[in-house]
Design a protein around this motif. Structure first.
Motif, PDB file in Angstrom:
ATOM      1  N   LEU A 198       0.742  -1.178  -0.064  1.00  0.00           N
ATOM      2  CA  LEU A 198      -0.044   0.002   0.155  1.00  0.00           C
ATOM      3  C   LEU A 198       0.818   1.363   0.080  1.00  0.00           C
ATOM      4  CD1 LEU A 198      -2.858   1.168   0.244  1.00  0.00           C
ATOM      5  CD2 LEU A 198      -2.374   1.194   2.955  1.00  0.00           C
ATOM      6  N   SER A 199       0.509   2.301  -0.913  1.00  0.00           N
ATOM      7  CA  SER A 199       1.490   3.470  -1.034  1.00  0.00           C
ATOM      8  C   SER A 199       0.546   4.552  -0.742  1.00  0.00           C
ATOM      9  CB  SER A 199       1.713   3.662  -2.385  1.00  0.00           C
ATOM     10  OG  SER A 199       2.450   4.870  -2.692  1.00  0.00           O
ATOM     11  N   GLN A 200      -0.751   4.707  -1.002  1.00  0.00           N
ATOM     12  CA  GLN A 200      -1.534   5.913  -1.106  1.00  0.00           C
ATOM     13  C   GLN A 200      -2.999   5.524  -0.783  1.00  0.00           C
ATOM     14  OE1 GLN A 200      -0.501   9.316  -0.563  1.00  0.00           O
ATOM     15  NE2 GLN A 200       1.400   8.337  -0.376  1.00  0.00           N
ATOM     16  N   ARG A 201      -3.634   6.398   0.168  1.00  0.00           N
ATOM     17  CA  ARG A 201      -5.076   6.152   0.113  1.00  0.00           C
ATOM     18  C   ARG A 201      -5.769   7.590  -0.532  1.00  0.00           C
ATOM     19  NH1 ARG A 201      -4.128   3.178   5.172  1.00  0.00           N
ATOM     20  NH2 ARG A 201      -5.249   1.010   4.730  1.00  0.00           N
ATOM     21  N   GLY A 202      -7.101   7.385  -0.883  1.00  0.00           N
ATOM     22  CA  GLY A 202      -7.490   8.760  -1.446  1.00  0.00           C
ATOM     23  C   GLY A 202      -8.981   8.309  -1.682  1.00  0.00           C
ATOM     24  N   GLY A 203      -9.622   9.301  -2.665  1.00  0.00           N
ATOM     25  CA  GLY A 203     -11.060   8.693  -3.205  1.00  0.00           C
ATOM     26  C   GLY A 203     -11.634   9.940  -3.854  1.00  0.00           C
ATOM     27  N   GLY A 204     -12.834   9.965  -4.180  1.00  0.00           N
ATOM     28  CA  GLY A 204     -13.475  10.834  -5.078  1.00  0.00           C
ATOM     29  C   GLY A 204     -13.466  12.189  -4.509  1.00  0.00           C
ATOM     30  N   ALA A 205     -13.737  12.215  -2.947  1.00  0.00           N
ATOM     31  CA  ALA A 205     -13.794  13.364  -2.437  1.00  0.00           C
ATOM     32  C   ALA A 205     -12.574  14.458  -2.506  1.00  0.00           C
ATOM     33  CB  ALA A 205     -14.481  13.338  -1.091  1.00  0.00           C
ATOM     34  N   VAL A 206     -11.573  13.707  -2.740  1.00  0.00           N
ATOM     35  CA  VAL A 206     -10.240  14.604  -2.827  1.00  0.00           C
ATOM     36  C   VAL A 206     -10.245  15.287  -4.007  1.00  0.00           C
ATOM     37  CG1 VAL A 206      -7.769  14.057  -3.244  1.00  0.00           C
ATOM     38  CG2 VAL A 206      -8.940  12.670  -1.583  1.00  0.00           C
ATOM     39  N   VAL A 207     -10.967  15.032  -5.158  1.00  0.00           N
ATOM     40  CA  VAL A 207     -11.082  15.480  -6.416  1.00  0.00           C
ATOM     41  C   VAL A 207     -12.057  16.783  -6.258  1.00  0.00           C
ATOM     42  CG1 VAL A 207     -11.145  15.430  -8.827  1.00  0.00           C
ATOM     43  CG2 VAL A 207     -10.247  13.859  -7.451  1.00  0.00           C
ATOM     44  N   LEU A 208     -11.739  17.988  -5.737  1.00  0.00           N
ATOM     45  CA  LEU A 208     -12.832  18.774  -5.572  1.00  0.00           C
ATOM     46  C   LEU A 208     -14.102  18.743  -5.045  1.00  0.00           C
ATOM     47  CD1 LEU A 208     -11.991  20.975  -8.734  1.00  0.00           C
ATOM     48  CD2 LEU A 208     -11.114  21.510  -6.403  1.00  0.00           C
TER      49      LEU A 208
END
Length: 271
Positions: A198-208
């Protein structure tokens, strides 16, 4: 008084750097007084250079839609650049890329939209989704013609907003489940792995807040841009990274897994 930058010359230098895999000094650090407004005047020349050598514009990339990246790169709003048929790939046909083909490459998992009609300013989510034929989870590979990945927003825009390649994953029709896509795009989560770790976590909310918001931002931005055309039917729009952009190297395999949205796991290898 500062000299007015030669926008065509800047574009020529950028294209030469990309072709020759070499870096250059910041345009913003030169004596010409290079600004973000100048950078947007470079973009038509970048497009013309691509088209002059036989490339076809297939879409746009949106960059810096992730607020977490703004401070690191000294930007305060998203940017955009062109993608061509030379930089567009289907992931099923191109499961690997040579890392040496890019200058200091980084990888970004992104939501990509295929437009079936031209979106207009002021559209709400429902109407904006009506303009989208399909969506996909894919990758953008981004290079930097500037040493150390250090640049201003003006420098990034001048360098075609650091676009290197699109890799489009499986395409999913929007119309049959438009309401579900709208909710899922704002709420799904992402995990990015390198060689199984695992390198990174994120998601749709990160994109504005949602990739739809990124598309809307680009539509509004182009509506006030006298130098560059609005979006058109058939264009592919990559909406910005769902995680932090990560450096890549030869021998690495990068996998993106999502939850909360029915999109396929994707993997890209670098040789």
């Amino acid at each position: 008084m500062a000299r007015v930058p030669d926008h065509a010359a800047v574009a020529g230098e950028v294209v030469a750097c990309l072709d020759e895999h070499r870096q250059t000094t910041l345009f913003s650090g030169r004596s010409d007084g290079f600004t973000l407004a100048d950078a947007h005047r470079v973009t038509p020349h970048i497009r013309a250079a691509f088209e002059a050598r036989g490339e076809t514009i297939v879409g746009r990339k949106i960059g810096f839609t992730n607020h977490d990246m703004w401070k690191a790169f000294g930007v305060s709003a998203p940017i955009w650049g062109y993608a061509t048929d030379r930089t567009l790939h289907e992931l099923k046909d191109t499961p690997s890329l040579p890392a040496r083909a890019f200058i200091g490459p980084r990888i970004e998992p992104e939501i990509m939209f295929g437009l079936k009609s031209a979106p207009r300013p002021g559209m709400d989510d429902e109407t904006l989704l009506d303009c989208i034929d399909w969506l996909s989870l894919g990758y953008e590979v981004v290079p930097s013609i500037y040493p150390g990945w250090k640049f201003t927003a003006a420098d990034a825009v001048a360098a075609n907003s650091v676009h290197g390649a699109f890799l489009v994953g499986s395409r999913h029709a929007v119309a049959p489940r438009k309401r579900q896509w709208r909710e899922e795009l704002a709420n799904f989560s992402v995990e990015l792995y390198c060689n199984g770790k695992l390198s990174q976590r994120g998601g749709g909310a990160v994109v504005l807040g949602s990739p739809l918001n990124a598309l809307r931002h680009l539509v509004e931005l182009l509506a006030h841009d006298p130098n560059n055309p609005p979006l058109g039917a058939g264009e592919i729009i990559s909406t910005g990274t769902l995680t932090l952009a990560m450096p890549v190297g030869a021998g690495e395999s990068w996998t993106t897994k999502v939850s909360g949205i029915p999109l396929d796991e994707i993997t890209l290898r670098f040789g």
